[in-house]
Design an enzyme around this catalytic site. Structure first.
Site, PDB file in Angstrom:
ATOM      1  N   GLU A 243      49.499  40.324  52.657  1.00  0.00           N
ATOM      2  CA  GLU A 243      48.809  40.596  51.388  1.00  0.00           C
ATOM      3  C   GLU A 243      49.226  41.958  50.842  1.00  0.00           C
ATOM      4  OE1 GLU A 243      47.272  39.787  48.943  1.00  0.00           O
ATOM      5  OE2 GLU A 243      45.543  38.491  49.263  1.00  0.00           O
ATOM      6  N   ASP A 244      49.141  42.087  49.536  1.00  0.00           N
ATOM      7  CA  ASP A 244      49.383  43.406  48.946  1.00  0.00           C
ATOM      8  C   ASP A 244      48.159  44.304  49.115  1.00  0.00           C
ATOM      9  OD1 ASP A 244      48.149  41.553  47.268  1.00  0.00           O
ATOM     10  OD2 ASP A 244      48.642  42.645  45.452  1.00  0.00           O
TER      11      ASP A 244
ATOM     12  N   ASP B 186      40.687  43.987  48.882  1.00  0.00           N
ATOM     13  CA  ASP B 186      39.740  44.675  47.999  1.00  0.00           C
ATOM     14  C   ASP B 186      38.335  44.288  48.491  1.00  0.00           C
ATOM     15  OD1 ASP B 186      38.320  45.524  45.664  1.00  0.00           O
ATOM     16  OD2 ASP B 186      40.098  45.241  44.458  1.00  0.00           O
TER      17      ASP B 186
ATOM     18  N   PHE C 113      42.088  51.828  40.612  1.00  0.00           N
ATOM     19  CA  PHE C 113      42.774  50.664  40.058  1.00  0.00           C
ATOM     20  C   PHE C 113      44.273  50.911  40.231  1.00  0.00           C
ATOM     21  CE2 PHE C 113      43.259  48.120  35.802  1.00  0.00           C
ATOM     22  CZ  PHE C 113      44.071  47.198  36.464  1.00  0.00           C
TER      23      PHE C 113
ATOM     24  N   ARG D 202      54.060  44.994  37.820  1.00  0.00           N
ATOM     25  CA  ARG D 202      54.342  44.453  39.170  1.00  0.00           C
ATOM     26  C   ARG D 202      55.704  44.910  39.688  1.00  0.00           C
ATOM     27  NH1 ARG D 202      50.594  40.420  40.565  1.00  0.00           N
ATOM     28  NH2 ARG D 202      49.909  39.064  38.875  1.00  0.00           N
TER      29      ARG D 202
HETATM   30  C1  PRP Z   1      44.644  40.134  44.155  1.00  0.00           C
HETATM   31  C2  PRP Z   1      45.382  40.622  45.375  1.00  0.00           C
HETATM   32  C3  PRP Z   1      44.675  39.914  46.499  1.00  0.00           C
HETATM   33  C4  PRP Z   1      43.257  39.806  46.001  1.00  0.00           C
HETATM   34  C5  PRP Z   1      42.411  40.864  46.634  1.00  0.00           C
HETATM   35  O1  PRP Z   1      45.173  38.916  43.768  1.00  0.00           O
HETATM   36  O2  PRP Z   1      46.751  40.298  45.327  1.00  0.00           O
HETATM   37  O3  PRP Z   1      45.205  38.625  46.726  1.00  0.00           O
HETATM   38  O4  PRP Z   1      43.283  39.992  44.578  1.00  0.00           O
HETATM   39  O5  PRP Z   1      41.101  40.801  46.167  1.00  0.00           O
HETATM   40  P1  PRP Z   1      39.811  40.576  47.067  1.00  0.00           P
HETATM   41  O6  PRP Z   1      40.002  41.314  48.355  1.00  0.00           O
HETATM   42  O7  PRP Z   1      38.711  41.173  46.217  1.00  0.00           O
HETATM   43  O8  PRP Z   1      39.630  39.115  47.277  1.00  0.00           O
HETATM   44  P2  PRP Z   1      44.897  38.220  42.358  1.00  0.00           P
HETATM   45  O9  PRP Z   1      43.895  37.113  42.546  1.00  0.00           O
HETATM   46  O10 PRP Z   1      44.576  39.254  41.327  1.00  0.00           O
HETATM   47  O11 PRP Z   1      46.292  37.511  42.029  1.00  0.00           O
HETATM   48  P3  PRP Z   1      47.766  38.145  41.983  1.00  0.00           P
HETATM   49  O12 PRP Z   1      48.149  38.455  43.410  1.00  0.00           O
HETATM   50  O13 PRP Z   1      48.592  37.055  41.408  1.00  0.00           O
HETATM   51  O14 PRP Z   1      47.717  39.388  41.137  1.00  0.00           O
END
Ligand code: PRP
Length: 186
Positions: A102-103, A106, A155, A168
């Site tokens: 994961e990136d 949160d 953010f 990105r």
């Molecule tokens: C973001 C990020 C994680 C997730 C984290 O993805 O890449 O997958 O949110 O959030 P959390 O811990 O609150 O669940 P997003 O759904 O924004 O999609 P993306 O990766 O395509 O930007």
């Protein structure tokens, strides 16, 4: 179609060099831990993890199958039980070692949901590697086995992370600072 963005600038937080060095350390750790595994499946969570994932797997020496998973939340924010699967993996993970990449973690709901699904599907082991840990925002308790950096409640964009699908592609991670914030609000 990308949304209209509030005027902002991106303040660099983690340079490309720092990220590169940390990715190399994480890959070395993963290599060590999985040296006896012949069944490692590294699963990147689209789209945010794509740059981190690609840099990480290139540095692994152990045999690895690559695959991708994509989720989205239904509403404005991520909520327990409200994670939608947009793209599932192609690989059977029964009896295999899964490394979820994961990136950012949160609230934790996204990875918590995916990890539980992979365990249910019979993975031999399931571990989590995340570049960024925004620990102050955590709602679901998820241990991060391989963590790149702990960050504050900012953010962040870049190196895969977006603001309205922008930024990105940046090779570094930065903090979004809005330009229309009144001085007194800072
Ligand atoms: C973001 C990020 C994680 C997730 C984290 O993805 O890449 O997958 O949110 O959030 P959390 O811990 O609150 O669940 P997003 O759904 O924004 O999609 P993306 O990766 O395509 O930007």
């Amino acid at each position: 179609m990308p949304q209209a963005l509030r005027p902002h600038h991106v303040r660099p937080l983690l340079s490309a060099e720092r990220i590169r060095a940390r990715v190399a350390e994480l890959a070395a750790e993963i290599d060590r831990d999985y040296r006896d595994s012949d069944a490692l499946v590294a699963i990147g969570v689209l789209k945010g993890a794509v740059l981190f994932y690609s840099d990480l797997v290139q540095r692994l020496s152990v045999p690895v199958i690559v695959d991708f998973f994509q989720t989205s939340s239904y509403g404005a924010g991520t909520v327990a039980g409200e994670i939608r699967i947009k793209r599932d993996i192609d690989t059977s993970i029964r009896g295999r070692d899964v490394l979820l990449v994961e990136d950012i973690v949160d609230t934790g709901w996204t990875v918590r949901t995916i990890l539980e699904l992979f365990r249910f599907r019979g993975a031999r082991s399931v571990k989590l590697c995340a570049l960024l840990d925004k620990h102050e925002a955590r709602e679901a308790d998820v241990p991060i086995d391989y963590c790149g950096f702990k960050i504050g409640n900012d953010f962040v964009v870049g190196y895969g992370l977006d603001y309205g699908e922008h930024h990105r592609h940046l090779p570094y991670v930065g903090v979004v600072e809005f330009e229309d914030v009144a001085e007194g609000d800072r």
